[in-house]
Write an enzyme that holds these catalytic residues in place. Sequence first.
Site, short mmCIF file in Angstrom:
data_model
loop_
_atom_site.label_atom_id
_atom_site.label_comp_id
_atom_site.label_asym_id
_atom_site.label_seq_id
_atom_site.Cartn_x
_atom_site.Cartn_y
_atom_site.Cartn_z
N PRO A 19 -0.03 -1.45 -4.48
CA PRO A 19 -1.32 -0.93 -4.93
C PRO A 19 -2.50 -1.60 -4.23
O PRO A 19 -2.44 -2.77 -3.88
CB PRO A 19 -1.32 -1.28 -6.41
CG PRO A 19 -0.53 -2.55 -6.49
CD PRO A 19 0.50 -2.49 -5.38
N MET A 20 -3.55 -0.83 -4.02
CA MET A 20 -4.82 -1.37 -3.56
C MET A 20 -5.93 -0.65 -4.31
O MET A 20 -6.12 0.56 -4.14
CB MET A 20 -5.01 -1.18 -2.05
CG MET A 20 -4.15 -2.09 -1.21
SD MET A 20 -4.44 -1.85 0.55
CE MET A 20 -6.12 -2.42 0.70
N GLN A 36 1.14 0.52 -12.85
CA GLN A 36 0.83 -0.90 -12.96
C GLN A 36 -0.23 -1.12 -14.04
O GLN A 36 -1.22 -0.41 -14.10
CB GLN A 36 0.31 -1.46 -11.63
CG GLN A 36 0.10 -2.98 -11.68
CD GLN A 36 -0.47 -3.55 -10.40
OE1 GLN A 36 -1.66 -3.44 -10.15
NE2 GLN A 36 0.40 -4.15 -9.58
N CYS A 86 -4.28 -9.94 -9.04
CA CYS A 86 -5.59 -9.46 -8.60
C CYS A 86 -6.59 -10.62 -8.53
O CYS A 86 -6.84 -11.30 -9.53
CB CYS A 86 -6.11 -8.38 -9.54
SG CYS A 86 -7.76 -7.77 -9.10
N GLU A 130 1.21 -10.11 4.90
CA GLU A 130 1.20 -10.23 6.36
C GLU A 130 2.36 -9.51 7.06
O GLU A 130 2.92 -10.01 8.02
CB GLU A 130 1.18 -11.70 6.78
CG GLU A 130 -0.12 -12.43 6.44
CD GLU A 130 -1.35 -11.78 7.05
OE1 GLU A 130 -1.39 -11.59 8.28
OE2 GLU A 130 -2.27 -11.45 6.27
#
Length: 316
Positions: free
Chosen positions: A7-8, A68, A98, A202
């Site tokens: 999620p973003m 979520q 978060c 990453e």
Amino acid sequence: MRVILGPMEGVLDHLMREMLTDINDYDLCVTEFIRITDRLLPNSVFYRLCPELHNGGKTTAGTPVRVQLLGQEPQWMAENAHRAIKLGSAGIDINFGCPAKSVNKSRGGAVLLKEPESIYQIVKAVRGAVHPTKPITAKVRLGWDDPNHCFEIADAVAQAGADEIVIHARTKVDGYKADAIKWDYIRQTKEKITIPIIANGEVWNYQNGQACLQATNTDSLMVCRGALNLPNLCNVVKRNEDHMTWSEVLELLLRYSQFEIKGDKGLYYPNRVKQWFAYLRHQYPEAKALFADIRSLNKAAPIISILQQAHHNLAA
């Protein structure tokens, strides 16, 4: 190996999930978080953030979507988790990672990394409210400011009955600094807990993915920002596929523009597409140049016109 689309907040919405799962072999998607405070939320909130619930909890391509939740009260997290499952979510993911200040100030997200006991109580309550066949996962960072706290945090999640844990291999204080990634802590954590670990952080290409799997000794990855930089990242990571060409990316952008956008959605299209360009320009030099042409525009029509012209020029 599994690759999960993470999620973003405000970026990886249901439209993006729809497109990215259509062109990639993702094993699972996790929604943007639903903020839980002190009440049971109405069905409409779940449907708005996860319209895939109308489709059996899957994207059109058939990829399962997991709701979520983010909150600090075990009782209300449990009740809302029960509702999400009842509506068709493919399990529940709990956000303990978060780093947003506005969220942390109200005891949500990464601030709970300071309180492993609270993490335990929340996960335990959610696990108890959801049928045993429905997976419960938690997304965490290594700690607030000390990566050595990851062992106690992960143990709290595992002891509370979670099925899996996603570990973003940085602390909250690390933010998203590339040189702060600490994959080795995931490997060390894996040696101490019995539930599976999904590694996050990453992974931008096939080489990163392989390096992460080797360093963490896991077989599952979650990608977030990288999925926006390189739209076919999942298949690149899984099968070493060629990177999408800029022409193919333009076609994808135009497809995104053609989604049925009505009411408020039409208003946020310019911001969303510019957000996407902000990621694409890290991978594609052409995106950086085109972004300069659209960055001052706040209406959908002229942006789409510029995208169409750019695609036409490539095809000519």
